[in-house]
Scaffold this motif. Sequence first.
Motif: not given
Length: 256
Positions: A87-92, A107-114, A145-154
């Motif tokens: 569940n842990a996630g990051l949105f910058t 950082r978002e990729m580190e938390v949300n994927y790795f 869906a590619p969510t532009a206003f949440m670029g790295g998070y998406s």
Amino acid sequence: MSAGRRTPVTGSTVVVTGANRGIGLAFVQEALAAGAAKVYAGVRDVGDVTDELVATGAEIVALDVVDRAQVQAAARTCSDATVLINNAGLFTGNRLVQADDPDAARREMEVNYFGPLETTRAFAPVISANGGGAIVNVLSVAAIAPTAFMGGYSTSKAAALYLGGIARAELEPMDVGVTSLIVGSVETRMAAHVDGQKEDPRDVARIGLKAMSRGDWTCDTDRMAIDSRARMARDPIRYERGLGKLLFVDQLVTKP
């Protein structure tokens, strides 16, 4: 409809990452309410735990998903685990290409994927050794869906969606199922900047645990998730263009 491994909540031993508040806290509460034998609540800082989490009676565990040594230590501590909730996630809040902080997406990729990759690698053998069970990945509409206003998070959540599918194929012989949850706007700190209708975190957690118990591969947990998938299917260009326009609004508002 075919399904994967069915894992009941009752009697299970559950590990939840990012358990201090929001959807993570809700998973702790709902797992215990549904009859889990034990719940381990993973938090980054065991010295800063919310009163709400303490009140659940869950066992607090240091579990920063971007710290490999800590993840491996948690897997040893939670050696009786049969369910892992990633569940842990990051949105910058940064754009992806035109970012104010060029390191935000990393950082978002580190938390949300790795992060989920590390915890899955560490806990899958534990779950298998305990007779099998499930891994649940808490994702987002932004994963489908590619969510532009949440670029790295998406992009990181999209990567995590594929992680779930690939892990499922690898872990099926180990009797470990994987369920990916597509979640809309929820009443959490992460969505504090959004006005309008937002889901109760406990509703999302309850639906997610039911999906796991059915052996669902993917579950749209709420109205926004269901509607977003339908709109993508009907006219993906129009839907993506609409999401792109949200880059330029002053305030995000969900539709009732």
